[in-house]
Write a protein that holds these residues in place. Structure first.
Motif, PDB file in Angstrom:
ATOM      1  N   ALA A  72      18.199 129.826  -0.839  1.00 58.20           N
ATOM      2  CA  ALA A  72      18.615 130.122  -2.208  1.00 58.20           C
ATOM      3  C   ALA A  72      19.392 131.422  -2.303  1.00 58.20           C
ATOM      4  O   ALA A  72      20.386 131.517  -3.033  1.00 58.20           O
ATOM      5  N   PHE A  73      18.963 132.458  -1.545  1.00 59.54           N
ATOM      6  CA  PHE A  73      19.574 133.771  -1.655  1.00 59.54           C
ATOM      7  C   PHE A  73      20.763 133.991  -0.725  1.00 59.54           C
ATOM      8  O   PHE A  73      21.608 134.843  -0.986  1.00 59.54           O
ATOM      9  N   THR A  74      20.810 133.254   0.386  1.00 55.20           N
ATOM     10  CA  THR A  74      21.865 133.492   1.375  1.00 55.20           C
ATOM     11  C   THR A  74      22.805 132.311   1.567  1.00 55.20           C
ATOM     12  O   THR A  74      23.880 132.469   2.133  1.00 55.20           O
ATOM     13  N   GLY A  75      22.396 131.127   1.149  1.00 55.05           N
ATOM     14  CA  GLY A  75      23.212 129.950   1.365  1.00 55.05           C
ATOM     15  C   GLY A  75      23.131 129.413   2.775  1.00 55.05           C
ATOM     16  O   GLY A  75      23.861 128.484   3.124  1.00 55.05           O
ATOM     17  N   GLU A  76      22.241 129.989   3.604  1.00 53.75           N
ATOM     18  CA  GLU A  76      22.132 129.597   5.001  1.00 53.75           C
ATOM     19  C   GLU A  76      20.829 128.848   5.266  1.00 53.75           C
ATOM     20  O   GLU A  76      19.834 129.019   4.571  1.00 53.75           O
ATOM     21  N   ALA A  77      20.827 128.001   6.308  1.00 58.68           N
ATOM     22  CA  ALA A  77      19.607 127.339   6.770  1.00 58.68           C
ATOM     23  C   ALA A  77      18.952 128.237   7.807  1.00 58.68           C
ATOM     24  O   ALA A  77      19.563 128.536   8.833  1.00 58.68           O
ATOM     25  N   PRO A  78      17.701 128.722   7.584  1.00 56.32           N
ATOM     26  CA  PRO A  78      17.092 129.726   8.455  1.00 56.32           C
ATOM     27  C   PRO A  78      16.361 129.153   9.658  1.00 56.32           C
ATOM     28  O   PRO A  78      16.004 127.979   9.704  1.00 56.32           O
ATOM     29  N   ASN A  79      16.134 130.029  10.652  1.00 55.81           N
ATOM     30  CA  ASN A  79      15.182 129.762  11.706  1.00 55.81           C
ATOM     31  C   ASN A  79      13.832 130.299  11.243  1.00 55.81           C
ATOM     32  O   ASN A  79      13.723 130.943  10.195  1.00 55.81           O
ATOM     33  N   ASP A  80      12.770 130.087  12.026  1.00 56.70           N
ATOM     34  CA  ASP A  80      11.419 130.466  11.599  1.00 56.70           C
ATOM     35  C   ASP A  80      11.256 131.959  11.339  1.00 56.70           C
ATOM     36  O   ASP A  80      10.429 132.365  10.539  1.00 56.70           O
ATOM     37  N   THR A  81      12.014 132.800  12.033  1.00 59.13           N
ATOM     38  CA  THR A  81      11.803 134.246  11.943  1.00 59.13           C
ATOM     39  C   THR A  81      12.824 134.956  11.057  1.00 59.13           C
ATOM     40  O   THR A  81      12.858 136.172  11.004  1.00 59.13           O
ATOM     41  N   ASP A  82      13.641 134.208  10.367  1.00 55.15           N
ATOM     42  CA  ASP A  82      14.707 134.832   9.586  1.00 55.15           C
ATOM     43  C   ASP A  82      14.245 135.423   8.257  1.00 55.15           C
ATOM     44  O   ASP A  82      14.947 136.227   7.669  1.00 55.15           O
ATOM     45  N   MET A  83      13.089 135.005   7.731  1.00 55.01           N
ATOM     46  CA  MET A  83      12.608 135.449   6.428  1.00 55.01           C
ATOM     47  C   MET A  83      11.187 135.962   6.564  1.00 55.01           C
ATOM     48  O   MET A  83      10.338 135.315   7.188  1.00 55.01           O
ATOM     49  N   GLU A  84      10.894 137.152   5.992  1.00 49.61           N
ATOM     50  CA  GLU A  84       9.539 137.693   6.025  1.00 49.61           C
ATOM     51  C   GLU A  84       8.590 136.782   5.234  1.00 49.61           C
ATOM     52  O   GLU A  84       8.993 136.116   4.283  1.00 49.61           O
ATOM     53  N   ASP A  85       7.301 136.767   5.639  1.00 55.33           N
ATOM     54  CA  ASP A  85       6.322 135.918   4.969  1.00 55.33           C
ATOM     55  C   ASP A  85       6.212 136.226   3.482  1.00 55.33           C
ATOM     56  O   ASP A  85       5.958 135.327   2.671  1.00 55.33           O
ATOM     57  N   ASP A  86       6.374 137.498   3.112  1.00 55.52           N
ATOM     58  CA  ASP A  86       6.256 137.860   1.695  1.00 55.52           C
ATOM     59  C   ASP A  86       7.581 137.730   0.954  1.00 55.52           C
ATOM     60  O   ASP A  86       7.700 138.122  -0.207  1.00 55.52           O
ATOM     61  N   LEU A  87       8.571 137.173   1.621  1.00 54.62           N
ATOM     62  CA  LEU A  87       9.889 136.933   1.038  1.00 54.62           C
ATOM     63  C   LEU A  87      10.612 138.205   0.631  1.00 54.62           C
ATOM     64  O   LEU A  87      11.552 138.172  -0.162  1.00 54.62           O
TER      65      LEU A  87
END
Length: 201
Positions: free
Chosen positions: A116-131
């Motif tokens: 939603a914020f980047t327009g990209e499809a992430p890998n598992d480690t790309d986003m912190e658990d607390d967002l």
């Protein structure tokens, strides 16, 4: 990376305890009233209060107050990466949590928020658990004017279907020395006239 993946062609403007992040005081603020910016070491993207007040639907349903970006170490040393820090305030967190939960069965909450914020499809480690933060990998720009590989900072609002609708975004690049450059802005319903006033697009 491509610039705008949404099928909707928006009108071109020309161009962060948990969940609360404070932007670095040395950040350059980009408020979507200019056509470009750079070089900058850190950029804080923020939708102008004037525009928020003019769009009640966005004001009531937005999920992030600010997005601050800075260069960070890339997984591939020959490429670049950008760290995003998300600033949530007031009811924004509740709306984001609801949005993430609505997408849990089809995609993990971190993946839904990251996209939603980047327009990209992430890998598992790309986003912190607390967002609170995320990292996007991309190719380094070859020059300040090189916009062939860009990242996006997207401001969205929740919609009645439990998803998000893009409101305004900025495209930016990063060079190997960490310098950031904003190349353009796209807005869904608003444009700036020649006097610097926001008008319906």
């Amino acid at each position: 990376m491509t610039s705008v993946s949404s099928p909707v062609r928006w009108a071109a403007v020309g161009l962060s305890a948990v969940f609360v992040l404070t932007a670095c005081s040395s950040s350059d603020v980009f408020d979507f009233t200019e056509t470009s910016m750079g070089p900058a070491e850190t950029i804080e993207f923020r939708v102008p209060d004037e525009l928020i007040e003019m769009d009640q639907e966005y004001a009531e349903n937005r999920v992030v107050d600010s997005i601050t970006v800075s260069a960070t170490e890339a997984e591939d040393p020959s490429e670049c990466a950008v760290r995003y820090d998300f600033g949530y305030t007031g009811d924004d967190l509740d709306r984001l949590t609801e949005f993430a939960e609505n997408h849990y069965e089809t995609r993990p909450p971190r993946e839904a928020a990251f996209n939603a914020f980047t327009g990209e499809a992430p890998n598992d480690t790309d986003m912190e658990d607390d967002l609170s933060s995320a990292v996007v990998q991309l190719k380094c720009a070859l020059s300040p004017s090189d916009d062939s590989d860009t990242a996006e900072a997207r401001f969205v609002r929740t919609n009645d279907k439990g998803g998000t609708t893009h409101f305004i975004l900025a495209e930016f690049s990063v060079m190997s020395d960490g310098e950031l450059f904003v190349h353009g802005v796209e807005a869904r319903s608003w444009r700036l006239d020649s006097n610097g006033n926001w008008v319906k697009g």
